[in-house]
Design a protein around this motif. Sequence first.
Motif, mmCIF file in Angstrom:
data_model
loop_
_atom_site.group_PDB
_atom_site.id
_atom_site.type_symbol
_atom_site.label_atom_id
_atom_site.label_comp_id
_atom_site.label_asym_id
_atom_site.label_seq_id
_atom_site.Cartn_x
_atom_site.Cartn_y
_atom_site.Cartn_z
ATOM 1 N N LEU A 283 0.823 -1.210 0.000
ATOM 2 C CA LEU A 283 0.000 0.000 0.000
ATOM 3 C C LEU A 283 0.857 1.259 0.000
ATOM 4 O O LEU A 283 0.485 2.266 -0.609
ATOM 5 C CB LEU A 283 -0.935 -0.006 1.210
ATOM 6 N N VAL A 295 -9.701 4.015 -1.732
ATOM 7 C CA VAL A 295 -9.857 2.741 -1.041
ATOM 8 C C VAL A 295 -11.244 2.671 -0.434
ATOM 9 O O VAL A 295 -11.723 3.639 0.172
ATOM 10 C CB VAL A 295 -8.803 2.580 0.086
ATOM 11 N N VAL A 304 -8.969 -1.527 -3.665
ATOM 12 C CA VAL A 304 -7.974 -0.464 -3.797
ATOM 13 C C VAL A 304 -7.932 -0.076 -5.268
ATOM 14 O O VAL A 304 -7.658 -0.922 -6.140
ATOM 15 C CB VAL A 304 -6.583 -0.915 -3.332
#
Length: 310
Positions: A283, A295, A304
Amino acid sequence: MATVTADLDPFVHPALFYRGTHEYLQATLPFIRGGLTAGEPVAVAVPERNLRLLRTQLGEAASEVHLVDMTKAGRNPGRIIPGVLRAFADRHADRRVRIIGEPIWPGRSVTEYPACVQHEALINLAFPGRAVTILCPYDVEGLDPEIVKDAEMTHPVVIDSAGLRLSDAYAPERVIHDHNRPLPDPRDAATLSFGDSALMHLRDFVAGHASDAGLSGERLEDLRLIASELAANSLDHGGGHGVLRIWAENGQVVMDVSDAGHITDPLAGRRPVDPRQRGSRGLLVTNLLSDLVRVHTGEGGTTVRVYFTI
């Protein structure tokens, strides 16, 4: 217009509501000069127009300030905490630092805004106990009034033409929750379901569709890397499988990865990571390389979504 000092609280996060150049300079210049006089490192991360304005007004003193064009460094709001704010504060961890950060300006799109307001809320979770002051200017003449209302929820202190006041609306956790919304489905996306054996095919799948849409060179390789990192997260934390979608939209290549995982840490992907530390950085890499990251996460799963401008 009043400015802020941080004599009582080690972390201070005021919003500055300004109208026009005069009010902007009346608040920001004393803030900057006060930090330099006190021997505090000062960073200014604002849109290019305001950066030029402050550079001109500061004159020779501008060389003592770390100047950042927020339209580039902060185009993806998810990059600002690790790549701008923490990067500067951590370099000067032995001293109080002052930062002007202007992540929301007229012209931000409706697609970008939820990530922007979540970023402002998350600053309050990222710096407690740190000797840091982050002043966030808001152009109240150029921004929608609802954005200004949200700023009262993401900042414990507000500065406007009347002076300094505590915000009665301050509720950053509510902002984080309220903007964690399902993402709209694309009209026409190429879809790939994946598991352990599909990572090499997944990277080629992404590269082929992104290249056909016009993405090339280093940016194409960045998207391949992100696809691999997000898919690895799905395998490790999202139930061992996931679904990737990719499509072109408004001059961008958009890709998302969905799985059964639930991101419970609101600062996931926003903390700088020591390269010697083991563990997933998917991430964080995604935030640092993408033009925008959105997200949606909950007990039912996580999506995502990343945006790359062609």
